[in-house]
Design a protein around this motif. Sequence first.
Motif, PDB file in Angstrom:
ATOM      1  N   HIS A 117      89.472  56.728 -69.880  1.00 14.08           N
ATOM      2  CA  HIS A 117      88.366  56.731 -68.928  1.00 14.08           C
ATOM      3  C   HIS A 117      88.674  57.604 -67.717  1.00 14.08           C
ATOM      4  O   HIS A 117      87.788  58.279 -67.167  1.00 14.08           O
ATOM      5  N   GLY A 128      81.555  46.130 -64.589  1.00 14.52           N
ATOM      6  CA  GLY A 128      82.094  46.903 -63.470  1.00 14.52           C
ATOM      7  C   GLY A 128      80.996  47.363 -62.527  1.00 14.52           C
ATOM      8  O   GLY A 128      81.163  47.350 -61.300  1.00 14.52           O
ATOM      9  N   GLY A 162      82.014  51.552 -67.353  1.00 19.54           N
ATOM     10  CA  GLY A 162      83.313  52.003 -67.820  1.00 19.54           C
ATOM     11  C   GLY A 162      83.306  53.001 -68.957  1.00 19.54           C
ATOM     12  O   GLY A 162      82.434  53.876 -69.050  1.00 19.54           O
ATOM     13  N   ARG A 188      88.165  46.170 -68.328  1.00 23.03           N
ATOM     14  CA  ARG A 188      87.800  46.907 -69.536  1.00 23.03           C
ATOM     15  C   ARG A 188      86.906  46.061 -70.450  1.00 23.03           C
ATOM     16  O   ARG A 188      86.940  46.185 -71.656  1.00 23.03           O
ATOM     17  N   SER A 238      87.953  52.253 -65.545  1.00 21.93           N
ATOM     18  CA  SER A 238      88.310  51.282 -66.567  1.00 21.93           C
ATOM     19  C   SER A 238      89.803  51.338 -66.881  1.00 21.93           C
ATOM     20  O   SER A 238      90.465  52.354 -66.691  1.00 21.93           O
TER      21      SER A 238
END
Length: 346
Positions: free
Chosen positions: A291, A315, A259, A309, A286
């Motif tokens: 982002h 992620g 992210g 986040r 994110s």
Amino acid sequence: MKTFSIKRTDKTIAAEIQAKIDDLTKPKGSLGLLEETALKVGIIQETLTPTLSKPYNLVFAGDHGIADEGVSATVKEVTKQMVYNFIEGGAGVSVFARQHGIGLKVIDAGVDHDFEKIPELIHKKIARGTRNFLHESAMTHEELHLALERGAEVVDEIHAEGCNIVSFGEMGIGNTSCSSMLMTMLHNEPLEKTVGAGSGLNSEGVRHKLDVLSRAKTNYKGDGSAFDLIAYFSGYEMAMITGGMLRAAELGMVIVVDGFNITAALLSAAALHPEVLDYCLFSHKSNEGAHSQMLDILGGKPLLQLEMRLGEGTGALVAYPIIESAVCMINNMSSFSAAKVTRSFS
């Protein structure tokens, strides 16, 4: 001084890979980003039969002098507490790494704590946190060189184990301030567009954060080079990630980008060596507002949008099975000729 020699990926094989994908028993393009992902991995590995071997997520932790200005909703002591949580297996990144069979290494890049000799912790500490970039450079040029080198060393270790795909995670209270500054200074983006809530600031906290970072921008009197900007505004953990990314690209590994903060480390890497982008897959978008702008700057197309986040590389770990599916597709789906299926669609 660590230097990197990164070659651009050879696109001459792309047409052959694409032809193989298009000949699989499906309408052309019907598997969307899976097809684009398989193509990218094939180009990186220069093969029609890509493989994923011993994936790792590397979590680098470090503290930041700028956190002393109250730019985070979380106190600095949480950095060391989360390092213990990573090692003990209770963090989000620990859970997802176990779920998907991905190796996890935790690296002390510059936490404001003297850890005992824990076998599960890789000790690469440069100092107990960076300096406060409101008043001075977060690190010296010598420290930045050292951070790049130490990040590269960790990637060398996993590559020697047979790893050919790596993601990075970060832990460090205040590091979204670093990311916002890097985005602003490296790409001339207004701070108003790059500053967000981080770990949970309210609107008043965001205004205070913006004020602090605006003053830091005004106070900067360096030469404006990418290297100087990274030294001035980055963190030890983020600089090591930058070095790790550059080394992974140099070794021809696939880099799975997480992210906001990890993409900021990639902004730094690309400012030093743009060729690194040829080796990157973008895992998710994110929920940290800026982002999306970062992805636009880098031309990154995220595989997921789950409003995450957390950071830590979570992620990238959640997206990893999608990359596996892309590789499985190109290697195991039948072609029209092999399956004796009439190609009735295009």
